[in-house]
Write a protein that holds these residues in place. Structure first.
Motif, short mmCIF file in Angstrom:
data_model
loop_
_atom_site.label_atom_id
_atom_site.label_comp_id
_atom_site.label_asym_id
_atom_site.label_seq_id
_atom_site.Cartn_x
_atom_site.Cartn_y
_atom_site.Cartn_z
N GLY B 122 0.84 -1.20 0.00
CA GLY B 122 0.00 0.00 0.00
C GLY B 122 0.87 1.24 0.00
O GLY B 122 2.09 1.17 0.08
N SER B 123 0.24 2.37 -0.08
CA SER B 123 0.99 3.62 -0.20
C SER B 123 0.95 4.40 1.10
O SER B 123 0.10 4.17 1.96
CB SER B 123 0.40 4.46 -1.32
N ALA B 125 0.10 7.46 1.29
CA ALA B 125 -1.11 8.28 1.26
C ALA B 125 -2.33 7.46 1.67
O ALA B 125 -3.22 7.97 2.34
CB ALA B 125 -1.30 8.85 -0.15
N TYR B 126 -2.35 6.19 1.25
CA TYR B 126 -3.49 5.32 1.59
C TYR B 126 -2.96 4.04 2.23
O TYR B 126 -2.98 2.98 1.61
CB TYR B 126 -4.30 4.99 0.33
N ASP B 128 -4.05 2.04 4.33
CA ASP B 128 -4.95 0.90 4.51
C ASP B 128 -5.16 0.12 3.22
O ASP B 128 -5.81 -0.92 3.22
CB ASP B 128 -6.29 1.38 5.07
N SER B 129 -4.61 0.62 2.11
CA SER B 129 -4.73 -0.11 0.86
C SER B 129 -3.79 -1.30 0.80
O SER B 129 -3.86 -2.10 -0.12
CB SER B 129 -4.43 0.83 -0.32
N ARG B 134 -0.46 1.99 10.54
CA ARG B 134 -0.16 3.27 11.16
C ARG B 134 0.50 3.05 12.52
O ARG B 134 0.34 1.99 13.14
CB ARG B 134 -1.47 4.06 11.36
#
Lengths: 761, 761
Positions: B122-123, B125-126, B128-129, B134
């Motif tokens: 994931g990225s 920026a996102y 949770d993708s 976190r």
């Protein structure tokens, strides 16, 4: 000292200069025997055209390196890389599979040429579009351990020879200021190089490696190449671009890593200049490849290496001294023996190290490690042959399989192992009959208890191919597993072998357990059809049922129910009983040679079709001997003779199916001698119809079997009578015990069946 | 026995139960010293924000394995994988580079989580993708050999610690029926995994490997991971697809090979359940990774490993006992020492085996092999520091470089070597000053003649970076070679070092040859500009000439002519003479701290800019000491103090440039002590302005240097007087000979320059 001494001495020196000692002694040997030697009959082109999938290149017996020209690198049906019908050669690579149905290997292609180097092979249709070169069979030759061709485009004459772990190329050049030798690390047969690297260690030594994701999923191989003449210049090409220093951030032009690497050694050559390249390989490291090379080829004497390897071949082939009805018969026989001795292959460096199935580097202790076990094929005749006349190697192969078992993440003996990989090709657990046959044949040199433990663990595996379901249910259910009928039948045979070994080791409970499993074939015999038929987990028969249907992914492996019904090699009397006796059994068996499979689809490299009997594939190999069990041995004799004569020969197209690492050839060797191991592990051969007039088989224990076939001719193919060790022998079976310490087998042949012979059991 | 004995014994047992022996003894140690220990001042987050490119994870001193969280895997400017400003963590990988400008390593990512496993990171920026999670700095901590963070998404608490070759992860879970530990073999920092494989050896042991085509072009690394609790289930994912048996041709779900492999170990966990994973790595084989693991972490006692590694750190850091003006000063100092001891890294298995530059497996005999030599950086201060206080390791590193030389296809000492690879990063042949400095400093344990031969061969190489042209012509011509001015100047310095070693070895002719080459810097000094300026093959000056121009691929390496003009560390008097004396020299030098480069382009991770003096990159590192040579040592003192105080600290953003494998940190260590090696190999330090009130330096020979800076304060930064070994010392230079057998250095500091001090030469 008088002149009497001096003159003959001078004469001797002249003779020795003209004829190096090896050649002299071989000429004397020929003179004494006044005939050709076994090695002279080897025809490496046999099987290179059509379905045989053999290769014509240079190899030592069971060699790790097998140099051969590649004419094709993509087609499934040219699994060895060479098809006799092709008219251009891509180059000469270092490793080849003998007669498999699936391509792989073809590592490290070398191609000498002149002009501007091309970096891709080009196509067969447009050979000049790449580095391919045309050639003609009229300027090509091959013999045991030697191959030669003149490449038409460049005029370079290429000769190949090999020791066990190193190859030698002799290149004879035209005059050229743009001569070069290309090495393509990205070349493999059919599959993909996923990583490679190269180092120009000096102006006459190059090392490299590649990893191939092929039939073998994760195969690592290294090479080291020495050039007899330092190259004038060189260049590495990585993904089409030259590896050069561009003046910004330094990079060495002497090394590179990537997926698509070529190396070019440049020369200016004089007319007829000879440049030799010798190449060592290793699965362990470049350092070991170099050690293998330097240990095995210490000089630049091509003829010495060629002669030494030829002598090795002659020694191995002389294990059976044969007299045939014709030169072609001898060519067929010794080429078969040659093919039988090409594989399995030594897979171990001179240091004793090898790359295991776990990808770790192991050192073989007290054995030589072998690789490439095409066991579904070779358990039938190849390994029984080795357990008779190559017991030392057979023991080494078994130790290699036990090492594979130790290294297997599934704790399984090899199924179809390929250089430190398991391809899981075909079915069953046929390392078992190989080991059991060897053990019961008295092959020494492996630990029987350790082997038995590996066998038992393999047969009790919880993951592999529903063996566990089979053990519990009594068959492999077709709703759980593909090819369920073939698997059930083959497991049952393998289990019979386990029972035999358990019995010999005094493990009574396990003997009984596996003997019971060996009867599981009965569960799939449908008396309504008198055929083997699939059943699901609930016991329901496969419906609708097409007994002649050949279909990929059905209940049968590479065949039809009509063919596989005969697969109960270990209990033919039991099978006959299921049929309701000899008559019903032989009636159906007769029909096999007349009926036809419903589908023409399927394995298109299986020829040798006599009705639904397909000699070109292994499931048929034991079938003609079943008449011996049913009171009609003359039918076995007739068919054995027919197969011997129609499905074998000494021409490029003489093999009717994949040689399958020597299985097709080993079938012939046994049948030429007059008997065949229907059920390895049973210690019994079934008698067929010999093709050799005389044969002396030198057993590994130093004893000899003398076989004669009196009155044998192309018409006199039926056994009239037989004596074994001087005693009249009226059984169509030959127990191993009767020949294991040598002996005499004397056939008397005639043109009509003697239906009274072979009636004893 | 009376109760007198029984009661105290019980009390002792209670005490021992409450405080395990290690902790007890450490408390006693602390009590005796009544202060914190060096290890307590280490702040691993220093340099993790911005340009420092350090990592906060867990490592043993000079450890081969360095476990750390990765927050970024693509960006060039997050070369260590962790950027303090990022708010999500991809996972925890096993290897990291400390402070390089180019990313690499980040091998074998482990990520514990719950729910449905995601297979890609994931990225940012996102987050949770993908499998990123976190985290918050408020629930994160790091100390020497230890790192902890709580992952917000799953709630898993992750703790890391390490021995030299093995890492240990302690995972504390929430209650979950879908807990899992993902291992991503395709994760590396910035570059590409070209091949990998994995084996599930049992339900608590996994092994694997990958090959990375990265900054290091051909890097092989293996791992073995043991799980404290057998997984409930597992799955291998190959290129997004689960590795399962589909019922057709068998394949094992326990192994796979490919380019993109993940492994998932599944668990049901209870609230606060602890699962540990220990991971060994090896560049040789999976078998060796397991040997490393089992040799170094024999149990599941996280606290034992953590404490033992912390003790190792304290022992290494205690080599210098420091007293600073503040806690922050001690944190800055010991964190610098910590960073200096993170790299080079042990690169050898417990068996002594390592993978060499030739990709063969070698066994280090009579030395420990190290890797990761960022020599353009570390020859300046890192290695001179090691040759002072880590002579055993320094000798091992030199033996490692000599092994690299032996393995080099170009017969070159390492330029920038990375785990069996040469990256050819940066310029010069700065293995030379490292070896010469060590030799002249009396470092024992390597063969001087062998080392000299490697040095000389390196300096005479015909291929590398136009060294041969430079030797012949007297400079590197800009029409043949990039960064020609910087290369000329740095070759000249390296040649000076060779001359010094040749002299010491009595090789007079070679001394003279290389001493002459060391003067080649003069050929590029343009007296019209009083600057270094490029010349082409014909001797023509670079025209037009932009002395302040920073340009990629120009005549200067990562800088401007204005900066590089000062690069004559070995012959500053010669340089001053070229300028026309001290006044012109210092006038221009003063201007450096005011002028600005013309271009803002270029290396954007260089900060620490004071005019055109860029402390954030190595070419500036020696410059402020040049005032010592020109009669103005108080300017050196002022600037040394300024750099010490403005460019270093104990916060995540306290490093103004890449730590470059400890060079930035080693600069600080020397300067905190009060002196700096301007020209390693010259056996002379230039004196600056000490930042420590007191320091005891434990030399490798067992002697101690006692340094005091009387009256030192934030204002009292100028040397008023100096005594060395009790004698008044009026030179701004400190010969190595004066301290090599220990001694006393006593500074007296004051608020104003004493322009009479430091006037002797």
């Amino acid at each position: 000292m008088s002149n009497y001494f001096i003159l003959p001495l001078r004469a001797l020196i002249i003779i020795l200069t003209l004829f190096p000692l090896n050649e002299l002694s071989s000429q004397i040997h020929s003179a004494i025997n006044s005939k050709k030697r076994p090695v002279d009959y080897v025809r490496p082109f046999v099987g290179t055209q059509g379905e045989g999938n053999t290769f014509p290149g240079a190899s030592a017996p069971f060699g790790m390196i097998q140099l051969s020209p590649d004419t094709e690198k993509e087609l499934w049906e040219t699994a060895s890389g060479y098809e006799y019908s092709d008219s251009s050669i891509i180059g000469f690579s270092m490793t080849h599979l003998n007669g498999t149905g699936i391509p792989d290997l073809g590592d490290f292609l070398f191609m000498p040429s002149t002009g501007t180097p091309k970096l891709t092979p080009g196509s067969k249709a447009y050979p000049d579009s790449g580095y391919r070169q045309r050639y003609s069979h009229s300027d090509e030759e091959a013999s045991a351990g030697y191959y030669r061709v003149r490449l038409t485009n460049s005029g370079v004459n290429v000769e190949l020879t090999a020791t066990e772990r190193a190859g030698l190329m002799r290149l004879t050049w035209p005059e050229s200021d743009s001569a070069f030798i290309l090495t393509d690390l990205s070349h493999v047969l059919r599959w993909n190089v996923v990583w490679s690297s190269i180092r120009v260690e000096s102006n006459s030594l190059v090392t490299g490696m590649h990893i191939v994701n092929g039939w073998a999923k994760n195969r690592h191989l290294f090479f080291a190449a020495r050039y007899s003449r330092p190259f004038d210049d060189f260049r590495i090409i990585n993904d089409g671009k030259p590896v050069i220093y561009n003046g910004y951030r330094f990079r060495s032009r002497m090394e590179s890593a990537g997926k698509n690497i070529q190396f070019i050694a440049n020369y200016s050559t004089k007319q007829n200049e000879v440049i030799l390249v010798k190449i060592g390989i290793s699965a362990v490291s470049a350092a070991n490849a170099l050690k293998n090379l330097d240990a095995e080829i210490t000089d630049w004497d091509f003829e010495r290496v060629r002669t030494a390897t030829r002598e090795k071949w002659n020694k191995e082939l002389s294990t059976i001294e044969a007299e045939a009805l014709s030169t072609e018969g001898l060519e067929t026989f010794y080429t078969s023996l040659y093919h039988a001795f090409l594989t399995p292959n030594i897979y171990q460096d001179v240091t004793g190290e090898y790359r295991g199935y776990d990808q770790n580097i192991h050192t073989a202790k007290r054995f030589t490690n072998y690789a490439i076990f095409s066991l579904w094929d070779t358990y039938r005749a190849e390994h029984p042959l080795l357990s008779l006349i190559q017991q030392k190697r057979d023991a080494d192969m078994i130790n290699s399989m036990l090492a594979h078992y130790d290294e297997s993440v599934e704790s399984l003996l090899p199924v179809w192992s390929l250089q430190g990989n398991e391809t899981w090709c075909m079915i069953g657990y046929h390392a078992v009959p190989v080991i059991v046959d060897a053990y019961l044949n008295g092959v020494k040199g492996f630990d029987a208890e350790r082997a038995y433990k590996a066998i038992k663990t393999t047969a009790m595996n919880l993951n592999y191919d529903n063996v566990a379901t089979y053990a519990k249910l009594g068959w492999v259910p077709f709703d759980k597993e593909n090819e369920s009928v073939s698997k059930t039948l083959e497991y049952a045979y393998d289990d019979y072998c386990i029972a035999m070994m358990a019995k010999a080791l005094g493990k009574t409970a396990e003997y009984e357990y596996f003997l019971k499993r060996s009867g599981h074939y009965k569960n799939l015999f449908d008396p309504g059809y008198n055929l083997m038929r699939g059943r699901d987990s609930q016991g329901n028969w496969r419906t609708p049922f097409y007994p002649h249907l050949y279909t990929e992914g059905g209940d049968i492996t590479e065949g039809t129910s009509w063919q596989y019904t005969w697969y109960v090699p270990h209990d033919v009397p039991g099978l006959i009983k299921l049929f309701g006796g000899n008559d019903k059994f032989t009636e159906k068996l007769d029909s096999l040679f007349i009926s036809e499979a419903d589908s023409t689809k399927g394995v298109d490299d299986i020829a040798g079709r006599m009705g639904e009997y397909w000699h070109g594939n292994e499931p048929s190999h034991h079938i003609i001997f079943l008449y011996d069990y049913a009171g009609q041995p003359w039918k076995t004799q007739k068919l054995a003779h027919e197969v011997n004569n129609t499905q074998y020969g000494s021409r490029p197209n003489s093999l009717c199916g994949n040689d399958d690492c020597g299985q097709m050839s080993s079938w012939y060797i046994f049948n030429a001698l007059g008997f065949y191991p229907v059920a390895p592990g049973s210690n019994t051969y079934a008698i067929g119809s010999p093709a050799l007039r005389k044969a002396t088989v030198h057993l590994s224990n130093g004893k000899d079997i003398f076989i004669t076939a009196d009155n044998l001719s192309s018409e006199n193919i039926y056994i009239q009578s037989l004596k074994v060790n001087g005693k009249t022998w009226n059984s169509p079976f030959l127990p191993y015990d009767s020949i294991k310490n040598g002996g005499k087998i004397t056939f008397t042949m005639g043109p009509q069946p003697n239906k009274n012979w072979g009636t004893d059991r």
